[in-house]
Scaffold this motif. Structure first.
Motif, PDB file in Angstrom:
ATOM      1  N   GLU A 294      -5.958   4.205 -18.906  1.00 51.88           N
ATOM      2  CA  GLU A 294      -6.779   4.578 -17.753  1.00 51.88           C
ATOM      3  C   GLU A 294      -7.173   6.039 -17.896  1.00 51.88           C
ATOM      4  O   GLU A 294      -6.369   6.866 -18.329  1.00 51.88           O
ATOM      5  CB  GLU A 294      -5.982   4.486 -16.446  1.00 51.88           C
ATOM      6  CG  GLU A 294      -5.729   3.136 -15.937  1.00 51.88           C
ATOM      7  CD  GLU A 294      -4.902   3.149 -14.661  1.00 51.88           C
ATOM      8  OE1 GLU A 294      -4.835   2.082 -14.048  1.00 51.88           O
ATOM      9  OE2 GLU A 294      -4.314   4.188 -14.284  1.00 51.88           O
TER      10      GLU A 294
ATOM     11  N   SER B  27      -9.457  14.110 -11.225  1.00 51.83           N
ATOM     12  CA  SER B  27      -8.850  14.740 -10.055  1.00 51.83           C
ATOM     13  C   SER B  27      -9.333  16.181  -9.973  1.00 51.83           C
ATOM     14  O   SER B  27      -9.883  16.718 -10.935  1.00 51.83           O
ATOM     15  CB  SER B  27      -7.320  14.678 -10.132  1.00 51.83           C
ATOM     16  OG  SER B  27      -6.849  15.283 -11.314  1.00 51.83           O
TER      17      SER B  27
ATOM     18  N   GLU C 290      -3.649   7.509  -6.610  1.00 46.93           N
ATOM     19  CA  GLU C 290      -4.960   7.225  -6.014  1.00 46.93           C
ATOM     20  C   GLU C 290      -5.749   6.249  -6.887  1.00 46.93           C
ATOM     21  O   GLU C 290      -6.094   6.583  -8.011  1.00 46.93           O
ATOM     22  CB  GLU C 290      -5.734   8.541  -5.849  1.00 46.93           C
ATOM     23  CG  GLU C 290      -7.092   8.401  -5.245  1.00 46.93           C
ATOM     24  CD  GLU C 290      -7.056   7.795  -3.857  1.00 46.93           C
ATOM     25  OE1 GLU C 290      -7.855   6.869  -3.609  1.00 46.93           O
ATOM     26  OE2 GLU C 290      -6.231   8.226  -3.034  1.00 46.93           O
ATOM     27  N   GLU C 291      -6.005   5.065  -6.381  1.00 46.78           N
ATOM     28  CA  GLU C 291      -6.737   4.047  -7.158  1.00 46.78           C
ATOM     29  C   GLU C 291      -8.222   4.388  -7.327  1.00 46.78           C
ATOM     30  O   GLU C 291      -8.841   3.985  -8.301  1.00 46.78           O
ATOM     31  CB  GLU C 291      -6.593   2.685  -6.486  1.00 46.78           C
ATOM     32  CG  GLU C 291      -5.180   2.182  -6.434  1.00 46.78           C
ATOM     33  CD  GLU C 291      -4.945   0.987  -7.328  1.00 46.78           C
ATOM     34  OE1 GLU C 291      -5.925   0.428  -7.829  1.00 46.78           O
ATOM     35  OE2 GLU C 291      -3.781   0.644  -7.509  1.00 46.78           O
ATOM     36  N   SER C 292      -8.784   5.128  -6.386  1.00 46.26           N
ATOM     37  CA  SER C 292     -10.232   5.364  -6.417  1.00 46.26           C
ATOM     38  C   SER C 292     -10.656   6.395  -7.471  1.00 46.26           C
ATOM     39  O   SER C 292     -11.852   6.575  -7.679  1.00 46.26           O
ATOM     40  CB  SER C 292     -10.713   5.818  -5.036  1.00 46.26           C
ATOM     41  OG  SER C 292     -10.167   7.084  -4.718  1.00 46.26           O
ATOM     42  N   ASN C 293      -9.702   7.059  -8.140  1.00 47.29           N
ATOM     43  CA  ASN C 293     -10.092   8.076  -9.118  1.00 47.29           C
ATOM     44  C   ASN C 293     -10.082   7.565 -10.560  1.00 47.29           C
ATOM     45  O   ASN C 293     -10.214   8.349 -11.490  1.00 47.29           O
ATOM     46  CB  ASN C 293      -9.206   9.324  -8.977  1.00 47.29           C
ATOM     47  CG  ASN C 293      -7.763   9.073  -9.355  1.00 47.29           C
ATOM     48  OD1 ASN C 293      -7.372   7.959  -9.663  1.00 47.29           O
ATOM     49  ND2 ASN C 293      -6.958  10.119  -9.309  1.00 47.29           N
TER      50      ASN C 293
ATOM     51  N   ARG D   3      -8.524   9.084 -15.452  1.00 50.76           N
ATOM     52  CA  ARG D   3      -8.615   9.426 -14.031  1.00 50.76           C
ATOM     53  C   ARG D   3      -9.191  10.826 -13.860  1.00 50.76           C
ATOM     54  O   ARG D   3      -8.919  11.723 -14.659  1.00 50.76           O
ATOM     55  CB  ARG D   3      -7.229   9.379 -13.390  1.00 50.76           C
ATOM     56  CG  ARG D   3      -6.646   7.978 -13.340  1.00 50.76           C
ATOM     57  CD  ARG D   3      -5.209   8.009 -12.848  1.00 50.76           C
ATOM     58  NE  ARG D   3      -4.682   6.674 -12.676  1.00 50.76           N
ATOM     59  CZ  ARG D   3      -4.611   6.034 -11.517  1.00 50.76           C
ATOM     60  NH1 ARG D   3      -5.029   6.607 -10.408  1.00 50.76           N
ATOM     61  NH2 ARG D   3      -4.118   4.815 -11.455  1.00 50.76           N
TER      62      ARG D   3
ATOM     63  N   THR E  48       0.808  -1.212   0.000  1.00 49.32           N
ATOM     64  CA  THR E  48       0.000   0.000   0.000  1.00 49.32           C
ATOM     65  C   THR E  48       0.843   1.264   0.000  1.00 49.32           C
ATOM     66  O   THR E  48       0.361   2.318  -0.373  1.00 49.32           O
ATOM     67  CB  THR E  48      -0.944   0.021   1.218  1.00 49.32           C
ATOM     68  OG1 THR E  48      -0.151  -0.138   2.399  1.00 49.32           O
ATOM     69  CG2 THR E  48      -1.983  -1.068   1.124  1.00 49.32           C
TER      70      THR E  48
ATOM     71  N   VAL F 169     -11.829   6.323 -13.543  1.00 40.69           N
ATOM     72  CA  VAL F 169     -13.224   6.321 -13.984  1.00 40.69           C
ATOM     73  C   VAL F 169     -13.470   5.384 -15.156  1.00 40.69           C
ATOM     74  O   VAL F 169     -14.607   4.995 -15.413  1.00 40.69           O
ATOM     75  CB  VAL F 169     -13.727   7.745 -14.319  1.00 40.69           C
ATOM     76  CG1 VAL F 169     -13.741   8.606 -13.069  1.00 40.69           C
ATOM     77  CG2 VAL F 169     -12.891   8.391 -15.399  1.00 40.69           C
TER      78      VAL F 169
END
Length: 135
Positions: free
Chosen positions: A97, A101, A71-74, A99, A8, A76
């Motif tokens: 990818e 932000s 940041e993995e959560s961004n 993303r 992590t 889309v």
């Protein structure tokens, strides 16, 4: 494609070519119907946020983009884009990818940045392009 687990605290390496920052600042852009309009839009948004085309602003934008890939959560969207190399005629594919932000500006305003990244086989992300949105 199988991803191997990463600790992590591991940083995702990224590559950002200086010419890609030129595009965001609308500098030395080859005129055409798509690139010219998009580069101008990005430049106008950076102006609205208080970013001039100088070394400090470029570093702030580059740092923002580098942080976006951490940041993995961004993420889309992720997709494989097929293409034909214009020089060789060979087919290829790009693992991409997209993303989102939020870029804070010097003026106190914010803009949404939708950045596209090529995912290289070793996990490095190479910056492809961005669209900066705001009002």
């Amino acid at each position: 494609m199988t991803d191997s687990p990463q600790p992590t605290n591991a940083e995702t390496p990224s590559i950002i070519n200086e010419r890609k920052l030129d595009y965001l600042f609308n500098v030395n852009i080859k005129p055409d119907t798509h690139n010219s309009k998009r580069a101008l839009q990005n430049r106008q948004q950076l102006n609205r946020l208080g970013f001039d085309d100088d070394a400090e602003s470029r570093q702030l934008i580059q740092t923002h983009l580098e942080q976006a890939v951490q940041e993995e959560s961004n993420i889309v969207k992720r997709f494989i884009d097929n293409f034909i190399n214009n020089n060789t005629g060979e087919e290829g594919e790009v693992d991409t990818e997209v993303r989102d932000s939020l870029l804070p500006g010097r003026t106190g305003k914010f803009a949404q940045v939708q950045s596209s990244w090529e995912v290289l086989p070793d996990g490095t992300r190479r910056f492809l392009s961005a669209i900066i949105y705001g009002k």
